[in-house]
Design a protein around this motif. Structure first.
Motif, PDB file in Angstrom:
ATOM      1  N   THR A 283       6.887  -0.583   4.490  1.00 43.53           N
ATOM      2  CA  THR A 283       8.451  -0.086   4.344  1.00 43.53           C
ATOM      3  C   THR A 283       8.446   0.151   2.947  1.00 43.53           C
ATOM      4  OG1 THR A 283      10.077  -1.075   6.664  1.00 43.53           O
ATOM      5  CG2 THR A 283      10.842   0.633   4.389  1.00 43.53           C
ATOM      6  N   ALA A 284       8.303  -0.511   2.113  1.00 43.47           N
ATOM      7  CA  ALA A 284       8.892  -0.425   0.309  1.00 43.47           C
ATOM      8  C   ALA A 284       7.636  -0.069  -0.396  1.00 43.47           C
ATOM      9  CB  ALA A 284       8.142  -1.672   0.161  1.00 43.47           C
ATOM     10  N   LEU A 285       6.174   0.304   0.548  1.00 46.15           N
ATOM     11  CA  LEU A 285       4.970   0.985   0.406  1.00 46.15           C
ATOM     12  C   LEU A 285       4.935   2.263   0.793  1.00 46.15           C
ATOM     13  CD1 LEU A 285       2.236   0.688  -0.088  1.00 46.15           C
ATOM     14  CD2 LEU A 285       1.142   0.699   1.898  1.00 46.15           C
ATOM     15  N   GLY A 286       5.928   2.922   1.948  1.00 45.94           N
ATOM     16  CA  GLY A 286       6.245   4.108   1.737  1.00 45.94           C
ATOM     17  C   GLY A 286       7.191   4.717   0.457  1.00 45.94           C
ATOM     18  N   ALA A 287       8.377   4.110   0.246  1.00 47.28           N
ATOM     19  CA  ALA A 287       8.837   4.321  -0.711  1.00 47.28           C
ATOM     20  C   ALA A 287       7.945   4.426  -2.537  1.00 47.28           C
ATOM     21  CB  ALA A 287       9.940   3.856  -1.275  1.00 47.28           C
ATOM     22  N   ALA A 288       6.992   3.700  -1.908  1.00 47.77           N
ATOM     23  CA  ALA A 288       6.467   4.034  -3.779  1.00 47.77           C
ATOM     24  C   ALA A 288       4.979   4.594  -3.371  1.00 47.77           C
ATOM     25  CB  ALA A 288       5.281   2.573  -3.875  1.00 47.77           C
ATOM     26  N   TYR A 289       4.937   5.002  -2.522  1.00 47.39           N
ATOM     27  CA  TYR A 289       3.544   6.468  -2.182  1.00 47.39           C
ATOM     28  C   TYR A 289       4.803   7.673  -2.514  1.00 47.39           C
ATOM     29  CZ  TYR A 289       0.091   3.982   0.747  1.00 47.39           C
ATOM     30  OH  TYR A 289      -0.968   2.961   0.742  1.00 47.39           O
ATOM     31  N   ALA A 290       6.185   7.791  -1.842  1.00 47.20           N
ATOM     32  CA  ALA A 290       6.548   8.753  -2.415  1.00 47.20           C
ATOM     33  C   ALA A 290       6.972   8.783  -4.007  1.00 47.20           C
ATOM     34  CB  ALA A 290       8.344   8.763  -1.922  1.00 47.20           C
ATOM     35  N   ALA A 291       7.285   8.134  -4.619  1.00 43.40           N
ATOM     36  CA  ALA A 291       7.795   7.906  -5.744  1.00 43.40           C
ATOM     37  C   ALA A 291       6.124   7.556  -6.864  1.00 43.40           C
ATOM     38  CB  ALA A 291       7.976   6.424  -6.502  1.00 43.40           C
ATOM     39  N   GLY A 292       5.755   7.481  -6.081  1.00 43.28           N
ATOM     40  CA  GLY A 292       3.569   7.995  -6.910  1.00 43.28           C
ATOM     41  C   GLY A 292       3.483   9.546  -6.428  1.00 43.28           C
ATOM     42  N   LEU A 293       3.686   9.769  -5.449  1.00 45.99           N
ATOM     43  CA  LEU A 293       3.108  10.861  -5.111  1.00 45.99           C
ATOM     44  C   LEU A 293       3.914  11.904  -5.961  1.00 45.99           C
ATOM     45  CD1 LEU A 293       2.949  11.592  -1.555  1.00 45.99           C
ATOM     46  CD2 LEU A 293       1.248  11.678  -3.079  1.00 45.99           C
ATOM     47  N   ALA A 294       5.378  11.867  -6.685  1.00 44.02           N
ATOM     48  CA  ALA A 294       5.691  12.668  -7.606  1.00 44.02           C
ATOM     49  C   ALA A 294       5.330  12.309  -8.818  1.00 44.02           C
ATOM     50  CB  ALA A 294       7.518  12.646  -7.517  1.00 44.02           C
ATOM     51  N   VAL A 295       4.440  11.796  -9.072  1.00 40.43           N
ATOM     52  CA  VAL A 295       4.169  11.694 -10.666  1.00 40.43           C
ATOM     53  C   VAL A 295       2.844  11.403 -10.504  1.00 40.43           C
ATOM     54  CG1 VAL A 295       6.499  10.091 -11.476  1.00 40.43           C
ATOM     55  CG2 VAL A 295       4.551   8.897 -10.999  1.00 40.43           C
ATOM     56  N   GLY A 296       2.509  11.763  -9.804  1.00 41.65           N
ATOM     57  CA  GLY A 296       0.783  11.915  -9.729  1.00 41.65           C
ATOM     58  C   GLY A 296       0.316  10.595  -9.501  1.00 41.65           C
TER      59      GLY A 296
END
Length: 499
Positions: A440-453
């Motif tokens: 769950t936390a990893l999914g939120a991190a993935y979403a944020a990481g995709l946004a900033v490259g």
């Protein structure tokens, strides 16, 4: 260059923060529980200010454990318990009432009135959701009616509504006078106020639920830079990802192709299947929801089945019956017996969710004889989660017409080997636990990481997913059918308990 990502995981019973590295590995974690408030039977509340204080504490704790500072974070993502409804004063920043938790059923009278005017599926084609106490619209309607002065504040734009993501982001970005009032498409899709096709608040729904538009947050993508945090310890960090907790787990499990499915075993149990860029309308009592939207790409949708009571049943055995001293003891007690002794536990404490949607159901234990003991009750409690999952998955496969080859699992209960094997047996499918369980936390991190490259593509994210353990079904078909017949008989006995 900043090379870490932080994710706030605000759940039903606790708030956590995790720090991840570019390989998706956890480098720091902190967690704090918050009080579960039960002012009346069927009422479940949280204190939003306690949740906000805990959020700041776990942010500090996770950064400290990882040995990093705000300058080392490329971005921050947020994932949250969904449907839980907060209403607060824009001018003071104070909640107008405790949050109404997704499990709360105080809106039953409002629900009955809505059902009389158009039936349970009145809004399903537009929102993907049946009318139920579960979603945010009726909870917000209750707050606007029952909290003195709330409707007037809302109409003037001085009261703000949000699910927990909105409350946290408003505070993270400065609160009074500065805070951003927004929510992402996954959380908005759980309010019963958003049109799935347009991804916008719907005027007809707002009129029917008596919701002033001024009270609502702005709907945004699940992955984009929304703004900077303005509070310590994350001042200056880009907030760049928002996902409802179950959609975050779907992303964390990298279920990006139609038919890929995951089940999260937490306080409740939540099974999602990716159905691609077209929403699938359910004919079997499931929810159609937004799975995620990354940037300006087309949104992806999912079918979801929500089970109200899963891990919460183990907690109930611990706290109310005192059958066990801690939750981990449930497996040991259940292993004292060879099978359930024909005992079935239907945990309909606040009605049955998907695929039954029966608010009148209440919890029962069926099949008791003098032979039954604590081990049988413990085993029946664990099996209840697996039976409910089977009901949902069966309905899901029927709706989507997509073959399901395995079930990816996560959440607090997946460490229970007995439950996972029984789940594989009763489904007659392989059950797979990933190496990284904090999906769950990893999914939120993935979403944020995709946004900033931080990551360039979904394929790169899939390359990080690895199997920890796989359970293969080993039960005979005749035994599986016998157990399922007993379960469905118990379900029938639970219905209509509260008229």
């Amino acid at each position: 260059m900043a090379k870490y990502l932080a994710a706030i995981d605000q759940g039903t019973t606790s708030t956590r923060c995790l720090v991840f590295d570019p390989d998706g590995q956890s480098r720091g974690v902190a967690q704090m529980p918050h009080a579960q408030l039960f002012p009346r039977p069927g009422w479940v509340e949280h204190d939003p200010e306690e949740i906000w204080r805990n959020t700041l504490e776990v942010l500090q704790g996770a950064l400290a454990e990882a040995g990093i500072a705000a300058r080392d974070l490329a971005a921050l993502g947020v994932t949250n318990q969904r449907e839980t409804t907060v209403l607060w004063d824009r001018r003071s920043g104070k909640p107008l009432h405790n949050a109404l938790v997704w499990q709360d059923t105080r809106v039953e009278t409002l629900l009955t009135s809505c059902l009389l005017r158009g039936g349970r599926d009145r809004y399903r084609a537009k929102t993907g959701l049946p009318l139920a106490t579960y979603f945010s619209a009726l909870k917000l309607q209750w707050l606007l009616r029952e909290v003195p002065g709330a409707r007037e504040l809302a109409a003037a734009g001085d009261a703000l509504f949000g699910t927990i993501d909105s409350w946290l982001i408003w505070n993270l970005t400065g609160g009074v006078g500065r805070g951003l009032h927004l929510t992402d498409v996954t959380n908005a899709s759980r309010t019963q106020l958003m049109d799935l096709a347009t991804l916008a608040w719907d005027e007809d729904l707002l009129r029917d639920f008596e919701i002033p538009r001024a009270v609502l947050p702005r709907i945004v993508s699940s992955s984009q830079v929304y703004g900077e945090a303005r509070v310590a310890p994350v001042v200056g960090v880009n907030i760049a990802g928002i996902l409802g907790d179950q959609q975050a787990a779907l992303v964390g499990q990298t279920c990006f192709a139609p038919g890929e499915s995951k089940n999260t075993y937490g306080t409740g149990c939540f099974l999602l299947m990716n159905t691609g860029e077209a929403p699938v309308q359910s004919r079997a009592g499931l929810i159609t929801t937004v799975a995620y939207r990354f940037g300006t790409a087309a949104p992806c949708y999912a079918l979801e089945g929500s089970i109200a009571i899963a891990g919460a049943l183990v907690q109930w055995l611990r706290d109310n019956l005192r059958l066990i001293g801690n939750s981990a003891e449930i497996e040991t007690l259940a292993r004292e017996v060879e099978d359930n002794g024909d005992v079935y536990f239907v945990p309909a404490f606040s009605g049955l969710y998907a695929p039954h949607w029966q608010e009148s159901a209440r919890g029962i234990v069926a099949g008791l004889t003098r032979f039954a003991n604590g081990g049988h009750l413990a085993r029946a409690a664990l099996e209840a989660t697996a039976f409910q999952t089977r009901d949902v998955l069966t309905a899901m496969a029927r709706d989507a017409q997509i073959p399901i080859t395995e079930l990816r699992v996560d959440g607090g209960m997946v460490g229970n080997e007995l439950l996972m094997q029984f789940q594989a047996d009763i489904l007659n499918l392989c059950v797979v636990r990933p190496l990284t369980r904090e999906t769950t936390a990893l999914g939120a991190a993935y979403a944020a990481g995709l946004a900033v490259g931080m990551w360039a593509s979904l394929e790169e994210l899939k390359s990080h997913w690895a199997i920890d353990e796989r359970w293969v079904p080993a039960m005979s078909e005749s035994r599986r059918n016998e157990l399922c017949q007993g379960w469905h008989k118990a379900i029938e006995r639970s219905l209509g308990w509260r008229n």
